[in-house]
Design a protein around this motif. Structure first.
Motif, mmCIF file in Angstrom:
data_model
loop_
_atom_site.group_PDB
_atom_site.id
_atom_site.type_symbol
_atom_site.label_atom_id
_atom_site.label_comp_id
_atom_site.label_asym_id
_atom_site.label_seq_id
_atom_site.Cartn_x
_atom_site.Cartn_y
_atom_site.Cartn_z
ATOM 1 N N VAL A 191 0.094 -44.596 2.370
ATOM 2 C CA VAL A 191 -0.004 -44.035 3.724
ATOM 3 C C VAL A 191 -0.032 -45.131 4.791
ATOM 4 C CG1 VAL A 191 -0.909 -41.723 3.256
ATOM 5 C CG2 VAL A 191 -2.479 -43.675 3.239
ATOM 6 N N THR A 192 0.532 -46.286 4.490
ATOM 7 C CA THR A 192 0.632 -47.327 5.521
ATOM 8 C C THR A 192 2.094 -47.729 5.734
ATOM 9 O OG1 THR A 192 0.631 -49.419 4.249
ATOM 10 C CG2 THR A 192 -1.503 -48.307 4.521
ATOM 11 N N PRO A 193 2.411 -48.157 6.962
ATOM 12 C CA PRO A 193 3.768 -48.648 7.232
ATOM 13 C C PRO A 193 3.853 -50.158 7.006
ATOM 14 C CG PRO A 193 2.561 -48.385 9.290
ATOM 15 C CD PRO A 193 1.590 -48.094 8.190
ATOM 16 N N SER B 38 8.320 -47.672 -11.483
ATOM 17 C CA SER B 38 6.975 -47.859 -12.052
ATOM 18 C C SER B 38 6.804 -49.322 -12.451
ATOM 19 C CB SER B 38 6.773 -46.967 -13.286
ATOM 20 O OG SER B 38 7.459 -47.519 -14.404
ATOM 21 N N THR B 39 5.607 -49.662 -12.883
ATOM 22 C CA THR B 39 5.396 -50.961 -13.542
ATOM 23 C C THR B 39 5.789 -50.801 -15.011
ATOM 24 O OG1 THR B 39 3.169 -50.360 -14.204
ATOM 25 C CG2 THR B 39 3.375 -51.504 -12.085
ATOM 26 N N PRO B 40 5.915 -51.907 -15.747
ATOM 27 C CA PRO B 40 6.172 -51.777 -17.192
ATOM 28 C C PRO B 40 5.078 -50.942 -17.866
ATOM 29 C CG PRO B 40 6.486 -54.047 -16.475
ATOM 30 C CD PRO B 40 5.917 -53.308 -15.303
ATOM 31 N N GLY C 215 -0.410 -49.764 -5.847
ATOM 32 C CA GLY C 215 0.165 -50.546 -4.750
ATOM 33 C C GLY C 215 1.381 -51.365 -5.140
ATOM 34 N N SER C 216 1.436 -51.828 -6.376
ATOM 35 C CA SER C 216 2.579 -52.664 -6.776
ATOM 36 C C SER C 216 3.869 -51.853 -6.805
ATOM 37 C CB SER C 216 2.328 -53.281 -8.151
ATOM 38 O OG SER C 216 1.221 -54.142 -8.083
ATOM 39 N N THR C 217 3.819 -50.678 -7.400
ATOM 40 C CA THR C 217 5.012 -49.831 -7.478
ATOM 41 C C THR C 217 5.382 -49.289 -6.101
ATOM 42 O OG1 THR C 217 4.398 -49.246 -9.723
ATOM 43 C CG2 THR C 217 5.981 -47.804 -8.641
ATOM 44 N N ALA D 49 0.742 -41.366 -5.979
ATOM 45 C CA ALA D 49 -0.215 -42.486 -5.985
ATOM 46 C C ALA D 49 -1.224 -42.327 -7.123
ATOM 47 C CB ALA D 49 -0.944 -42.542 -4.650
ATOM 48 N N THR D 50 -1.400 -43.383 -7.918
ATOM 49 C CA THR D 50 -2.307 -43.271 -9.069
ATOM 50 C C THR D 50 -3.461 -44.268 -9.040
ATOM 51 O OG1 THR D 50 -0.980 -44.758 -10.448
ATOM 52 C CG2 THR D 50 -0.394 -42.432 -10.523
ATOM 53 N N THR D 51 -3.624 -45.009 -7.926
ATOM 54 C CA THR D 51 -4.834 -45.830 -7.747
ATOM 55 C C THR D 51 -5.410 -45.476 -6.375
ATOM 56 O OG1 THR D 51 -3.820 -47.714 -6.603
ATOM 57 C CG2 THR D 51 -3.753 -47.748 -9.024
ATOM 58 N N TYR D 52 -6.437 -46.224 -5.956
ATOM 59 C CA TYR D 52 -7.090 -45.923 -4.675
ATOM 60 C C TYR D 52 -6.731 -46.937 -3.586
ATOM 61 C CZ TYR D 52 -9.846 -43.315 -8.120
ATOM 62 O OH TYR D 52 -10.236 -42.491 -9.152
HETATM 63 P P1 NAD Z 1 -1.357 -52.068 -9.171
HETATM 64 O O1 NAD Z 1 -0.403 -51.129 -8.549
HETATM 65 O O2 NAD Z 1 -0.889 -53.486 -9.342
HETATM 66 O O3 NAD Z 1 -1.786 -51.484 -10.570
HETATM 67 C C1 NAD Z 1 -2.449 -52.291 -11.540
HETATM 68 C C2 NAD Z 1 -2.087 -51.832 -12.945
HETATM 69 O O4 NAD Z 1 -2.666 -50.552 -13.204
HETATM 70 C C3 NAD Z 1 -0.582 -51.663 -13.136
HETATM 71 O O5 NAD Z 1 -0.237 -52.104 -14.420
HETATM 72 C C4 NAD Z 1 -0.403 -50.170 -13.030
HETATM 73 O O6 NAD Z 1 0.736 -49.728 -13.713
HETATM 74 C C5 NAD Z 1 -1.672 -49.657 -13.650
HETATM 75 N N1 NAD Z 1 -2.054 -48.311 -13.186
HETATM 76 C C6 NAD Z 1 -1.906 -47.784 -11.961
HETATM 77 N N2 NAD Z 1 -2.386 -46.538 -11.922
HETATM 78 C C7 NAD Z 1 -2.842 -46.252 -13.158
HETATM 79 C C8 NAD Z 1 -3.449 -45.097 -13.754
HETATM 80 N N3 NAD Z 1 -3.729 -44.000 -13.039
HETATM 81 N N4 NAD Z 1 -3.775 -45.148 -15.052
HETATM 82 C C9 NAD Z 1 -3.555 -46.280 -15.777
HETATM 83 N N5 NAD Z 1 -3.000 -47.387 -15.266
HETATM 84 C C10 NAD Z 1 -2.639 -47.380 -13.987
HETATM 85 O O7 NAD Z 1 -2.752 -52.125 -8.399
HETATM 86 P P2 NAD Z 1 -3.195 -51.680 -6.916
HETATM 87 O O8 NAD Z 1 -4.522 -52.278 -6.708
HETATM 88 O O9 NAD Z 1 -2.993 -50.235 -6.713
HETATM 89 O O10 NAD Z 1 -2.141 -52.396 -5.972
HETATM 90 C C11 NAD Z 1 -2.224 -53.756 -5.629
HETATM 91 C C12 NAD Z 1 -1.004 -54.176 -4.824
HETATM 92 O O11 NAD Z 1 -0.802 -53.284 -3.742
HETATM 93 C C13 NAD Z 1 -1.124 -55.554 -4.224
HETATM 94 O O12 NAD Z 1 0.125 -56.213 -4.318
HETATM 95 C C14 NAD Z 1 -1.486 -55.282 -2.787
HETATM 96 O O13 NAD Z 1 -1.109 -56.330 -1.916
HETATM 97 C C15 NAD Z 1 -0.727 -54.012 -2.516
HETATM 98 N N6 NAD Z 1 -1.313 -53.173 -1.444
HETATM 99 C C16 NAD Z 1 -0.562 -52.962 -0.333
HETATM 100 C C17 NAD Z 1 -1.041 -52.173 0.686
HETATM 101 C C18 NAD Z 1 -0.191 -51.924 1.904
HETATM 102 O O14 NAD Z 1 -0.581 -51.152 2.765
HETATM 103 N N7 NAD Z 1 0.963 -52.541 2.008
HETATM 104 C C19 NAD Z 1 -2.310 -51.570 0.580
HETATM 105 C C20 NAD Z 1 -3.060 -51.799 -0.573
HETATM 106 C C21 NAD Z 1 -2.533 -52.599 -1.584
#
Ligand code: NAD
Length: 351
Positions: A125-127, A40-42, A96-98, A117-120
């Motif tokens: 689902v990508t390689p 996870s993230t911090p 995406g970060s985690t 997955a907890t964001t959009y």
């Molecule tokens: P993130 O994962 O960085 O999350 C941002 C913050 O929100 C973090 O502190 C996280 O812990 C927190 N958070 C996440 N879900 C939460 C929830 N449900 N409730 C409360 N807090 C929550 O943000 P993101 O936009 O999901 O990911 C961005 C990163 O993902 C970038 O590094 C991007 O390059 C990468 N990304 C990669 C792909 C790929 O296919 N490789 C696709 C999209 C994004």
């Protein structure tokens, strides 16, 4: 349109339900795994600890150091914890970060990944894996990086802050929009793209009104899955190139940048990709660029690159970088037009 395509969708097992978090233990068993390292993230560490606790002996540790853009030094630390704990798989709980950290580990040791997955953002689902080393971001695409199992539990997104829900949702829409006119587009990915945008268009205003609306949260997460699947299946174009440039070279935040840019890039490609974009143009009142801009504004999204910390003096270099090694795009990527697009996005004008 005469049909002529190659379609190879990525094989992931998707478990989607309110309360699906309770199914992690059985999904681990189905993967043949018994000792998970939870990532996870911090910020989400407490949730990760609670999950590890609930898994008992099926979890051997928590690593809560995930950070944006997958820094290699963080991955190295996590690899060490993975080895010390004798883990046999990772569980990425987060956005995406985690998920990026889990992919980076799997890229190195080919371990199975279960993602909650907890964001959009759609990375689950990508390689594709983006990593940064000494400030330089590189991206690779490899089957090893694709997570094996994805759990979507809308309950886990009820607390995703409204501002992040909006920008993350627009980020997801951007994947679908570019997927519709991709050079290697295919009918299945296009169906997913249209339904993904439809779901998010319906859900996001409801989430802004009532963030704890579980139905809207489910609809948004469903849309995010579809849009992410599109991102993982077909190539991306000008919009993603610009966002990668702005994020990679100027440190702009990921989801917010997508959110500001998508009305402008959709407007740039509107004529050249008119047939492909027609279902979405119809959905957004006839003009996709303007319709998306109005939609984002109503949702309270950031509207200008200048509000994300980009200096006007950087626009020339951003335009230079964006036209260097451009991704394939339906409309030619011309320096002058891109510079004008960036100026409009910087000022936050309606395209
Ligand atoms: P993130 O994962 O960085 O999350 C941002 C913050 O929100 C973090 O502190 C996280 O812990 C927190 N958070 C996440 N879900 C939460 C929830 N449900 N409730 C409360 N807090 C929550 O943000 P993101 O936009 O999901 O990911 C961005 C990163 O993902 C970038 O590094 C991007 O390059 C990468 N990304 C990669 C792909 C790929 O296919 N490789 C696709 C999209 C994004």
């Amino acid at each position: 349109m005469s049909l002529n395509f190659i379609c190879s969708l990525n094989p992931a097992r998707v478990v989607f339900a309110c309360g699906a978090l309770d199914r992690v233990a059985e999904e681990l068993r189905a993967l043949g795994c018994a000792r998970a390292l939870v990532l996870s993230t911090p910020f989400q560490e407490q949730d990760a600890q609670a999950l590890a606790q609930s898994l008992g002996a099926q979890a051997v540790g928590v690593f809560a150091g995930a950070a944006m853009h997958t820094p290699v030094e963080v991955t190295d630390q996590a690899m060490q914890v993975y080895a010390e704990t004798g883990a046999d798989c990772v569980i990425a709980l987060g956005g995406g970060s985690t998920i990026g950290l889990g992919k980076a580990i799997a890229w190195r040791n080919d371990c199975p990944q279960l993602v909650i997955a907890t964001t959009y953002a759609g990375s689950e689902v990508t390689p594709v894996l983006g990593q940064t080393e000494e400030g330089v971001k590189t991206t690779l695409r490899d089957a090893r990086v694709l997570p094996e199992t994805v759990i979507y539990d809308p309950n886990l997104t009820l607390g995703l802050p409204v501002a992040m829900s909006v920008t993350s949702g627009l980020n997801a829409m951007a994947h679908a929009i570019e997927g519709l006119y991709a050079q290697n587009k295919n009918p299945v990915a296009s169906m997913m793209a249209v339904d993904g945008v439809r779901a998010l268009k319906q859900a996001l205003p409801a989430i802004v009104r009532r963030p704890e609306d579980a139905t809207a949260r489910g609809e948004a997460l469903y849309g995010a899955w579809l849009c992410g699947t599109v991102l993982g299946s077909v190539g991306m174009a000008l919009h993603h190139k610009l966002c990668h440039t702005l994020g990679g070279s100027f440190g702009l935040p990921h989801a917010e940048t997508h959110s500001v840019m998508i009305p402008h890039t959709a407007a740039y490609n509107a004529q050249a990709a008119a047939e492909d974009l027609k279902p979405l143009a119809d959905m957004f009142g006839g003009d996709l660029g303007k319709g998306l801009w109005d939609f984002a504004k109503e949702l309270g999204a950031p509207m200008a690159l200048r509000d994300l910390g980009l200096a006007e003096a950087d626009l020339d270099r951003a335009a230079d970088l964006a036209v260097k090694n451009p991704y394939w795009n339906p409309r030619p990527v011309e320096r002058q037009a891109i510079r004008a697009l960036l100026q409009a996005a910087w000022e936050g004008h309606r395209p």
